[in-house]
Scaffold this motif. Structure first.
Motif, short mmCIF file in Angstrom:
data_model
loop_
_atom_site.label_atom_id
_atom_site.label_comp_id
_atom_site.label_asym_id
_atom_site.label_seq_id
_atom_site.Cartn_x
_atom_site.Cartn_y
_atom_site.Cartn_z
N TYR A 1 -33.76 76.70 -32.13
CA TYR A 1 -34.23 75.41 -31.66
C TYR A 1 -33.81 74.26 -32.58
CZ TYR A 1 -37.27 78.35 -28.80
OH TYR A 1 -37.75 79.30 -27.93
N PHE A 2 -33.37 74.59 -33.77
CA PHE A 2 -33.03 73.57 -34.75
C PHE A 2 -31.54 73.24 -34.67
CE2 PHE A 2 -37.12 74.80 -36.11
CZ PHE A 2 -37.63 73.76 -36.88
N PRO A 3 -31.16 71.99 -34.96
CA PRO A 3 -29.75 71.59 -34.85
C PRO A 3 -28.92 72.03 -36.05
CG PRO A 3 -31.07 69.71 -35.53
CD PRO A 3 -32.04 70.85 -35.28
N PHE B 1 -42.74 73.73 -38.98
CA PHE B 1 -42.78 74.23 -37.61
C PHE B 1 -43.30 75.66 -37.57
CE2 PHE B 1 -40.92 76.36 -33.95
CZ PHE B 1 -41.15 75.46 -32.92
N CYS B 2 -42.75 76.51 -38.43
CA CYS B 2 -43.15 77.92 -38.45
C CYS B 2 -44.62 78.08 -38.81
CB CYS B 2 -42.28 78.70 -39.44
SG CYS B 2 -40.56 78.88 -38.91
N ALA B 3 -45.11 77.25 -39.72
CA ALA B 3 -46.50 77.37 -40.17
C ALA B 3 -47.49 77.06 -39.06
CB ALA B 3 -46.74 76.46 -41.36
N LEU B 4 -47.07 76.25 -38.07
CA LEU B 4 -47.97 75.90 -36.96
C LEU B 4 -48.17 77.03 -35.97
CD1 LEU B 4 -46.57 72.36 -35.96
CD2 LEU B 4 -48.52 72.82 -37.46
N THR B 5 -47.21 77.96 -35.90
CA THR B 5 -47.10 78.84 -34.75
C THR B 5 -47.96 80.09 -34.82
OG1 THR B 5 -45.27 80.09 -35.73
CG2 THR B 5 -44.70 78.08 -34.50
N LYS B 6 -47.97 80.83 -33.72
CA LYS B 6 -48.73 82.07 -33.64
C LYS B 6 -48.15 83.14 -34.56
CE LYS B 6 -46.10 83.74 -29.63
NZ LYS B 6 -46.18 84.15 -28.20
N VAL B 7 -46.92 83.00 -35.01
CA VAL B 7 -46.36 83.97 -35.96
C VAL B 7 -47.13 83.88 -37.27
CG1 VAL B 7 -44.31 84.76 -37.18
CG2 VAL B 7 -44.10 83.83 -34.87
N ASN B 8 -47.37 82.68 -37.72
CA ASN B 8 -48.25 82.51 -38.88
C ASN B 8 -49.65 82.98 -38.52
OD1 ASN B 8 -48.90 81.69 -41.55
ND2 ASN B 8 -49.62 79.72 -40.81
N SER C 1 -39.19 64.58 -42.04
CA SER C 1 -39.26 65.96 -41.56
C SER C 1 -40.13 66.07 -40.31
CB SER C 1 -39.80 66.87 -42.66
OG SER C 1 -38.89 66.93 -43.75
N PHE C 2 -41.18 65.25 -40.22
CA PHE C 2 -41.99 65.21 -39.00
C PHE C 2 -41.11 64.84 -37.81
CE2 PHE C 2 -44.30 62.82 -35.81
CZ PHE C 2 -45.44 63.58 -35.59
N SER C 3 -40.25 63.84 -37.98
CA SER C 3 -39.38 63.38 -36.89
C SER C 3 -38.38 64.46 -36.50
CB SER C 3 -38.65 62.10 -37.31
OG SER C 3 -39.57 61.06 -37.54
N ASP C 4 -37.93 65.27 -37.46
CA ASP C 4 -37.04 66.39 -37.13
C ASP C 4 -37.70 67.32 -36.11
OD1 ASP C 4 -35.09 65.50 -38.85
OD2 ASP C 4 -35.59 66.89 -40.47
N VAL C 5 -38.96 67.66 -36.35
CA VAL C 5 -39.67 68.55 -35.42
C VAL C 5 -39.94 67.84 -34.10
CG1 VAL C 5 -41.77 69.91 -35.08
CG2 VAL C 5 -40.73 69.78 -37.35
N TRP C 6 -40.34 66.57 -34.16
CA TRP C 6 -40.61 65.79 -32.95
C TRP C 6 -39.36 65.73 -32.06
CZ3 TRP C 6 -38.76 61.40 -30.57
CH2 TRP C 6 -39.58 60.83 -29.59
N ASN C 7 -38.19 65.51 -32.67
CA ASN C 7 -36.95 65.43 -31.90
C ASN C 7 -36.59 66.75 -31.24
OD1 ASN C 7 -36.03 62.70 -32.09
ND2 ASN C 7 -35.62 63.03 -34.26
N ILE C 8 -36.89 67.85 -31.90
CA ILE C 8 -36.64 69.17 -31.29
C ILE C 8 -37.47 69.31 -30.01
CG2 ILE C 8 -37.07 71.64 -31.58
CD1 ILE C 8 -36.27 71.22 -34.54
#
Length: 557
Positions: free
Chosen positions: A70-72, A120-127, A147-154
């Motif tokens: 998902y990351f560029p 991003f990873c820390a937010l998810t169900k994998v964590n 870095s927040f904007s990086d995730v928002w743009n994804i």
């Protein structure tokens, strides 16, 4: 290929996790040039894995890897190495082996991209931890938002918005994972509004800008309310000395040298080992391990290097931020910061010894400083005291830990319209009970302010016990001061305020190869303590050679 997960905690003389071992071998075999601290890190890690029962969660690694698409960008070997150690290695009791990570590397290496992937990873169900909020903190909103904007743009702009809406909800201030109710936010430099945080992870971006620990403590005191609390520090070097970054680097180096246990702190340091390595492009990946994969970045750094060669003083950031080697420029800084740390060694018992004082201030409504200077066996020793007017207009600009220095006893606040000269002279008079104060020096143009107060304690220009120091006198002692720093023949004890003062002074070339001392920045970077010491040096001809003289402490009747 999916690897079988091992939930057993075992000791490993051989590390079989490619995400960890691949980068380790690259460093150990010389496939990538690496600094001393990187080689120390590999030896340290092999010792940890060989002697501690640890879990490497392979299944978790695979699931986190599935998010990379998902990351560029693809994560580089150093990033998977750092990420796996931080997010996927656990103690036998299931808690993270490393709950704090320092990523210190040259500008352009992809630290913000790394931060965004970790967040991003820390937010998810994998964590898998509910309400595991992630806060990205920096001194400016622009930096905190990167870095927040990086995730928002994804989530918003990669053509998968509808898919992501099933798992996330977001706006320009918050990103929340629906399955864990974990929220990503960016936060800036205003500690009073951060009480009551319940973060799972705090990411501090560009730590070099933090002068003290006040803001960091506000964010980190909220940790521990959720399982697996983590801190991630990512930064280049910068111009602030004796701040948070220098504290973290000192801790990192002691851990890597085996001088202290890590207590869950993982130090990842990338830098040049020596200034002359900057002239060998093959060494640049020591400071930026992403460089071999980024030809455009290499071209940019080559252009900056060419500018640096032409004008080192005007391009000092090249060494500091690109190469993580803030050694300074001899035509700009008074001395290298390492020399300032050497000067911070303990002082011997100086009671009864002869000394001279120096006093400096720009205006009595701001800062005033006094220093005592001793000489013994060819070495100079100094001690200082500062007074700070609480009504100074410059105080809001100053990011130095003044309150901490007050608690150390080296700074005294004055709640008055100005700092009266009698306060400074009273301090000198008190020192006369311990030391043999022969005389001193003060700026020629400011002597009138102190004339009466100095006379009351027995010192005057008329009697030649006070030298009225002119700019030319300071130019004359600059080579003496420079030599003392270079040869480690000056000490002022554990005095971080003197390091701060001195680091705020620049050398400006004058006629006939002389240098004058000037402020780097007049409002927020005070120099009074150093200038008081320099004034004392102008009176140092009064100091006798003490190599063969024994001095008794003054007697009190």
């Amino acid at each position: 290929m999916t690897r079988a997960n091992s939930s057993r905690a075992v000791k490993r003389k051989r590390i079989t996790c490619p995400e960890i071992s691949e980068y380790m071998r690259m460093v150990e075999t010389g496939k990538v040039p690496a600094c001393k601290e990187q080689h120390q890190l590999m030896a340290y890690l092999r010792d940890v894995f060989a002697n501690e029962r640890l879990i490497i969660d392979y299944e978790r690694i695979e699931e986190y890897r599935s998010y990379e698409k998902y990351f560029p960008f693809d994560l580089f070997p150093w990033e998977w190495f750092a990420f796996t150690l931080f997010m996927c290695v656990f103690k036998a009791d299931g808690t993270p082996r490393w709950s704090q990570e320092l990523v210190y590397m040259g500008r352009g290496g992809g630290k913000n991209g790394y931060d965004s992937f970790v967040a991003f990873c820390a937010l998810t169900k994998v964590n898998g931890i509910r309400d595991y909020d992630v806060d990205i903190c920096a001194n400016s909103e622009e930096q905190a938002k990167t870095s927040f904007s990086d995730v928002w743009n994804i989530l918003e702009n990669t053509g998968k918005r509808a898919k992501f809406q099933k798992g996330f909800k977001w706006n320009l201030e918050h990103i929340t994972c629906r399955s864990t109710n974990s929220t990503l936010k960016y936060r800036t430099d205003n500690p009073k509004s951060k009480d009551g945080l319940r973060s799972g992870m705090v990411i501090f971006d560009e730590v070099h800008a933090y002068q003290d620990w006040r803001n960091i403590k506000v964010f980190t005191t909220g940790l521990g309310k959720k399982p697996h609390p983590r801190r991630l520090y990512t930064t280049t070097d910068g111009d602030v000395r004796d701040g948070v970054l220098d504290n973290l680097l000192e801790k990192a180096r002691r851990i890597l040298a085996g001088e202290m246990p890590d207590n869950g702190f993982l130090p990842l340091i990338w830098k040049l080992d020596a200034a002359e390595e900057v002239h060998d492009k093959a060494m640049w990946p020591k400071a930026c391990p992403s460089l071999p994969y980024l030809p455009v970045l290499m071209q940019q750094i080559e252009e900056e290097y060419a500018d640096f060669l032409v004008n080192p003083a005007g391009n000092a950031d090249f060494m500091t931020k690109r190469m993580n080697l803030p050694s300074g420029n001899p035509d700009y800084q008074v001395t290298d910061y390492e020399n300032l740390k050497t000067a911070s060694r303990a002082l011997p018992d100086l009671r009864g010894m002869p000394c001279v004082f120096g006093i400096d201030f720009a205006k009595t409504q701001d800062f005033v400083a006094a220093a005592l200077l001793f000489r013994r066996n060819g070495e100079y020793m100094a001690m200082h005291h500062s007074w700070v007017c609480k009504r100074s207009n410059d105080l809001p600009r100053i990011r130095a830990p003044l309150d901490e220095w007050e608690q150390m006893g080296i700074l005294e606040y004055v709640d008055d319209v100005e700092i009266h000269p009698s306060l400074v002279c009273d301090w000198i008079y008190e020192q006369m009970a311990e030391y043999d104060v022969l005389g001193g020096a003060i700026d020629f143009y400011r002597h009138t302010t102190f004339m009466r107060a100095l006379d009351e304690i027995g010192f005057s220009a008329k009697e030649k016990t006070v030298k009225l120091a002119r700019p030319s006198d300071l130019m004359q002692v600059q080579p003496v001061i420079n030599s003392a720093f270079l040869n480690g023949t000056i000490a002022w004890g554990e005095d971080p305020m003197m390091r701060w003062y001195t680091n705020n002074v620049k050398l400006v070339a004058s006629a006939h190869g002389n240098y004058s001392f000037e402020k780097i920045e007049p409002k927020s970077r005070k120099t009074d303590g150093f200038m008081a010491l320099a004034a004392a040096f102008t009176a140092s001809d009064q100091l006798p050679e003490t190599s063969e003289i024994e001095f008794m402490a003054p007697l009190t009747f």
